[in-house]
Design an enzyme around this catalytic site. Structure first.
Site, PDB file in Angstrom:
ATOM      1  CB  CYS A  69      -0.931   0.031   1.201  1.00 16.83           C
ATOM      2  SG  CYS A  69      -2.016  -1.393   1.331  1.00 16.83           S
ATOM      3  CG  HIS A 123      -0.771   2.906   4.607  1.00 15.78           C
ATOM      4  ND1 HIS A 123      -1.462   1.884   4.001  1.00 15.78           N
ATOM      5  CD2 HIS A 123      -0.387   2.436   5.816  1.00 15.78           C
ATOM      6  CE1 HIS A 123      -1.490   0.842   4.810  1.00 15.78           C
ATOM      7  NE2 HIS A 123      -0.845   1.153   5.906  1.00 15.78           N
TER       8      HIS A 123
HETATM    9 CA   LIG Z   1      -3.078  -2.016  -0.966  1.00 14.82          CA
END
Ligand SMILES: [Ca+2]
Length: 486
Positions: A69, A123
């Site tokens: 991510c 994130h």
């Molecule tokens: Ca991801």
């Protein structure tokens, strides 16, 4: 001046002139691999993304720069490769290494746009306050988007990060089996679950911003684990009709550290450290598909609002999944590799005035190209720091040759040794070199030929006939990894 360059770039790119500044809607989907109707997956129910694809371009060979991510999103949103952002994990914020870098939304903010975001964009916990003119909103917040409390929340988050030297605490990973179940067919409605709440806020935000040029990021958190979606989306996929994805074996001749032990999945209570049974694997595939269709429905709600407000003809839409996903391919789950299933990622672009619509483009594109492409399509000159290239010409000519290669990377620690796996994908081959971190010393190589071996079943790195091509690709990796990690 601005207007002339705007029209000039549109004419040059094959996009028709628009009357005013083009809005930007950037949709991020967490862990959504390119397995959708518009990618040829007839078993997936994705009517809303498929409808977007009919009005735009589907990129079939788009690659993220690191298949997890925060490194992927940070690279995409700064236009910089991981060796420049220095973000390889989920704890470090890029403002610790890049205090003055202008992010993609921040660039639009500087160019007179109202910028805002909701859901998972940067994130979780690693938002970038200065990117937004109206603070980012997350579905974990009780207060609504654009409320005084949301401003306070953003300010406090940034103060905490600064005080902690731009490192997020308490996000170091969980033990096997320590979380709840990996999937759930929920009795909650679509609107009650987090992505439904995000869609609701996005709909309200579009209404509020409809009269001004805006850059809006909307991030959906499914199909990221745990696979929770309303029951109606599970009903689309009867368990006994689920076909398991291709090739559950590791490539022959790959080094032992190229794969993973699927550690992220193993943190869930019904999985744990042991063998994942065929029945459990089938349940997981079904639940992943259900979450895919749930997110598709939430995206449809946002796009419907865009149409209802009459904004579609003046709003560019770029949709991406932050990386691919191993759905038992190579016997792996999650992302976290340099293999094709983890690096090949979902990317669809739909621009006002786009002359070729409903096309598939198989030219190579990297996620680091998204920043300069959106800037260029809006008639703005991308910052010189951007390390990607614009893909806008591919929208009007999808058969045009794209860039020569796409680069991804992934760090590993193996038997106490820190490695960086650098991977280069050209139109036919992939070379992955596992180098000692911070050096050019290669400890293992993988070489795959997707023309002969689409499943990546055999590592050809030792074949004498291929050595010249491998050496050429290796030299290109060295140029990309010009700032090796320390
Ligand atoms: Ca991801």
């Amino acid at each position: 001046m601005y207007r002339r360059s705007f029209l000039g770039s549109l004419v040059a790119s094959g996009l028709a002139p628009a009357a005013s500044k083009m809005n930007v809607l950037l949709i991020a989907v967490d862990d959504l691999r390119p397995e959708l109707g518009c990618y040829g997956a007839k078993h997936i129910h994705s009517p809303n993304i498929d409808a977007l694809a009919r009005r735009g371009t589907v990129f079939t060979k788009a690659y993220c720069q690191q298949a997890v991510c925060s490194p992927s999103r940070t690279s995409l949103l700064t236009g910089l490769r991981p060796d420049t952002t220095r973000i390889y994990d989920l704890q470090h914020h890029f403002r610790g290494t890049l205090p003055t870098t202008v992010t993609l939304p921040e660039f639009f903010k500087q160019n007179g746009y109202t910028t805002t975001g909701m859901g998972k964009l940067f994130h979780d916990g690693l938002d970038d306050t200065q990117s937004w003119s109206i603070p980012w909103w997350g579905p974990g917040q009780k207060q609504k988007w654009n409320s005084p409390e949301a401003f306070d929340h953003a300010r406090q988050l940034t103060e905490r990060l600064k005080a902690n030297n731009w490192i997020l605490s308490g996000n170091a990973g969980a033990e096997p089996g320590s979380r709840g179940p990996s999937w759930q067919s929920s009795e909650l409605s679509a609107e009650e679950l987090p992505d439904g709440r995000t869609a609701t806020q996005a709909i309200a935000a579009l209404e509020a911003l409809k009269d001004q040029p805006f850059f809006m990021g909307v991030g959906f958190s499914k199909p990221h684990l745990p696979f929770i979606a309303p029951k109606s989306f599970f009903d689309l996929y009867p368990l006994d009709k689920i076909e398991m994805p291709d090739y559950p074996e590791p490539p022959q001749g790959a080094p032992p550290f190229a794969g993973t032990n699927s550690g992220e999945l193993r943190t869930y209570g019904d999985i744990g450290a042991g063998k994942i049974s065929p029945d459990k694997a089938r349940e997981l595939v079904r639940a992943y598909y259900a979450c895919t269709s749930y997110t598709d429905a939430m995206i449809g709600k946002v796009l419907n609002q865009l149409d209802r407000l009459g904004l579609r003809n003046n709003t560019m839409i770029v949709l991406f999944g932050d990386h691919g996903w191993h759905l038992n391919n190579h016997g792996l789950w999650n992302k976290h590799t340099n293999y094709e299933k983890a690096t090949n990622s979902l990317l669809i672009a739909s621009m006002p005035g786009q002359q070729q619509r409903g096309t598939k483009c198989s030219s190579l594109v990297e996620f680091v190209d998204i920043y300069p492409s959106i800037a260029k399509a809006a008639g703005l000159k991308p910052p010189a720091s951007c390390q990607g290239e614009t893909f806008v010409p591919l929208l009007s000519d999808p058969r045009r040759k794209g860039k020569a290669a796409a680069f991804s990377q992934y760090p590993r620690t193996y038997q106490g040794q820190k490695l960086m796996g650098y991977s280069m994908r050209d139109a036919r081959f992939r070379l992955t070199e596992w180098r000692k971190l911070g050096t050019t010393e290669v400890v293992a190589k993988e070489f795959y030929d997707y023309q002969q071996d689409p499943n990546e079943s055999l590592n050809h790195a030792d074949k004498p006939a291929l050595q010249a091509h491998i050496a050429s690709m290796s030299a290109q990796i060295t140029r990309i990894a010009a700032r090796p990690a320390d």
